[in-house]
Design an enzyme around this catalytic site. Sequence first.
Site, PDB file in Angstrom:
ATOM      1  N   GLU A 182      -7.305  -7.537  -1.352  1.00 30.58           N
ATOM      2  CA  GLU A 182      -7.489  -7.522  -0.316  1.00 30.58           C
ATOM      3  C   GLU A 182      -8.685  -6.721   0.033  1.00 30.58           C
ATOM      4  O   GLU A 182      -8.956  -5.819  -0.726  1.00 30.58           O
ATOM      5  CB  GLU A 182      -6.582  -6.149   0.604  1.00 30.58           C
ATOM      6  CG  GLU A 182      -5.417  -6.879   1.300  1.00 30.58           C
ATOM      7  CD  GLU A 182      -4.727  -5.751   2.178  1.00 30.58           C
ATOM      8  OE1 GLU A 182      -5.512  -4.925   2.824  1.00 30.58           O
ATOM      9  OE2 GLU A 182      -3.415  -5.726   2.291  1.00 30.58           O
ATOM     10  N   GLU A 242       1.099  -1.262  -0.033  1.00 31.11           N
ATOM     11  CA  GLU A 242      -0.195  -0.075   0.065  1.00 31.11           C
ATOM     12  C   GLU A 242       0.751   1.287   0.128  1.00 31.11           C
ATOM     13  O   GLU A 242       0.420   2.270   0.337  1.00 31.11           O
ATOM     14  CB  GLU A 242      -1.086   0.177   1.200  1.00 31.11           C
ATOM     15  CG  GLU A 242      -2.204  -1.017   0.915  1.00 31.11           C
ATOM     16  CD  GLU A 242      -3.165  -1.106   2.087  1.00 31.11           C
ATOM     17  OE1 GLU A 242      -2.995  -0.305   3.269  1.00 31.11           O
ATOM     18  OE2 GLU A 242      -4.212  -1.873   1.882  1.00 31.11           O
TER      19      GLU A 242
END
Length: 822
Positions: A497, A400
């Site tokens: 995710e 991320e």
Amino acid sequence: DPYYRFNDVMYRWISLDNWTYSRTFKTPFDVRKWHKVNLVFEGVDTVAHILLNNVTLGRTNNMFNRYSFDITSMIKEVNFVEVRFLSAVSYAAEQSRCHKAYSIPPACPPPVQKGECHVNFIRKEQCSFSWDWGPSFPTQGIWKDVKIEAYNYYHLVYFSLTPFFVKNAQQWSLEIESIFDVVSSKPVAGLVTVSIPKLQTRQTFNVKLQPGEGSIVLLVNINKVRSSAVEPWWPNGHGKQIGYNVTTTFIMEAGHQIEKFSKAYFRTVELVQEPISGSPGLSFYFRINGRPIFIKGSNWIPADSFQDRVTYDTLWLLLKSAADANMNALRVWGGGIYEQDDFYDICDELGIMIWQDFMFACALYPTDQNYLESVRAEVSHQVRRLKSHPSIVLWSGNNENEAAIASNWFSIPHADKEVYVQDYVMLYVKNIREIVLAEDKSRPFVVSSPTNGLESIKEGWLSENPYDTHYGDTHFYDYSSDCWNWTVYPKARFASEYGFQSWPSFSTVEKVSSTEDWSYTSNFSFHRQHHEHGNDQMLQQIGYHFKLPQSTDPIKKFKDTIYLTQVMQAQCVKTETEFYRSSQSEIIKGEGHTMGALYWQLNDIWQAPSWSSLEYGGKWKLLHYFAQNFLAPLLPVAYEDKGVLHIYGVSDLHTDHELTLKVVMHSWSSLEPVCTLAKDGVAVTAQSAGPIYKESINALLERCRNCTRKSCVVTFYLVGEDGLRSPTNHHFLSSLKDAVGLEKTQLSATVSQQDDVYIFDLQTTAIAPFVTLDVGSIKGRFSDNGFLMVEKKKVVVFYPWEPTSVEELEKSFTLTSLMDVV
């Protein structure tokens, strides 16, 4: 127990102190006989000053590195070794203070996590300073083996086998890389023989090792005749996990011989990013051994805050549970650790593909010289250590961090952004990526997750919007929208995710709490929740479709709430995963061809509310039982669109099938089906998803007289020849809180033993939604759980993970359905 109640905060002083480990040892060999003696630390956590006989050997500052110290000149018959640790918390703070040029966010975690600051300044398990599902236990100590090596000529440090398939020759070859420490002052020559008996392959090579770090790369061509008979390694559900025994013998002129026994696995992996007709952007999917494979599974976090509690058995239990739920992949997430060898060995054996992040997560990182050097050593060590594993199918630079810069998580003024972009490219592209590509050409590398893949590269390694559904992978979380509404989910190329929280079972919470903690609004419940507003978000999501518990008995109310959080989580992740699986073969408005679904997260680090499907200790939540079905190789999936019911046939099977779709309408008030439809000749294509049935809800209700949206529920399954059958799926026509005709059921069960499993014979007097069997803290799992019981009888098998008895099971057993929540 550090996990008991509030001990994570009570024991904070331990991580703020410095600790010294020391011991005296006798040398078990004659020191004078060896040219070189090393003291090797496989893993030191993290900042330490190491001394032998009061002489400094060196310092460590990276938990993920291997440290080797030359002690030839100072080792005696009796020695005193000391490892003086510095608090990781104070070291990180100091490193941050020294970085004066500009700040590197985030400084600290959100207060709800009760964590420590500046974790990005230390090469240590990032989540050991707290995370939104984990406690802050910044450990210090020796977390892997320590050994002494003594040798005279040369010593093998790294050894790896990498398979390649040479297309034009239609032949397999095996690259064998050996990295030596060569002590002699002149080159050492010799012979290496590689033998793979099962493939009738034997080759001998003349080699020469240069002084210092000598490396030999040998290319072994598999016997042409046998090459076509090589059985490749396949992911779980797609074939066998075959490995071949390889013996590599080094006979060097100094006469010293090394024999290495290892296993070679043959498999190829490609990450395919190419144009898709009818859609902007690029595909993003994995081809294993030339076959496109839908990646289905979850995300892995460290199994414990204290790594020495993670045994082979711990790992086997968790990974076997993943394979048993039809998973073929896990992503080893970048805020934890590079897992121990056993982890990857088990994945090789079970056919679980690994998306391997490097350990950088949700933060920006420094790029000063010392930091980069440490990272370079870490990356090269980990790639050398792990690259022989066929289970690893992808290296990924970070978790991320591309998104953090692109979406400006840390509110960096626009004028300063360029500095951080340069740091990002320096760390992940110019260092990590270059090392990985040099060390391992056998599998793909992406810089971040989520990323737009080739599009991110084109935009200078950082895309405008890393969550773009037309490229790469996406992460998606939304706790406020109704999770039963599939239209809120991104029709992405790859969902790496996504998820929803739930509470672990009462039996798991009970071990680390006391009576006054057993309420959803207790200090303990609040303390254990490390995600802002997490407990409220769960209640909000439950409230969309279920009545919230109103019992006046506080413990009953707490248990009912825990149960509903698990029902809600299971139903939410089911809806989202089925949406991704059914999107794999279609493009709608330029979106689709979804080829991966990895929900967040598989396992837990402690006993607390989290996104996991396996509780700390391995107990299956309802989500994990649901995963067994929503990840099944053959599955019918239903969704509603503008009043029309659509059913898709989803298949991971390698052959096409002609099947029968059975659609059964049940009234909530009766165990007799209202009406049944059997549609024959339903074509379900191999490895695809496509529409197999469609009817307006009104027409369906019309056809099944006596049914309204609120009074009935639809179940359906696929059945074929040779006993081929999908799990039975269901579609709710209304929220269960609005369901009409649901009545309190008389649920009962009898338990009996059959060989080494236990049989639970269930009976019900009425339809029962979300029937849940629980045997407290007796370790094991059921064949099915959390199901919709629409027949009078059902048999559920319990597989124990430890010896138990009918008596013990009966004593711990509870049976709950939605109608037991008051």
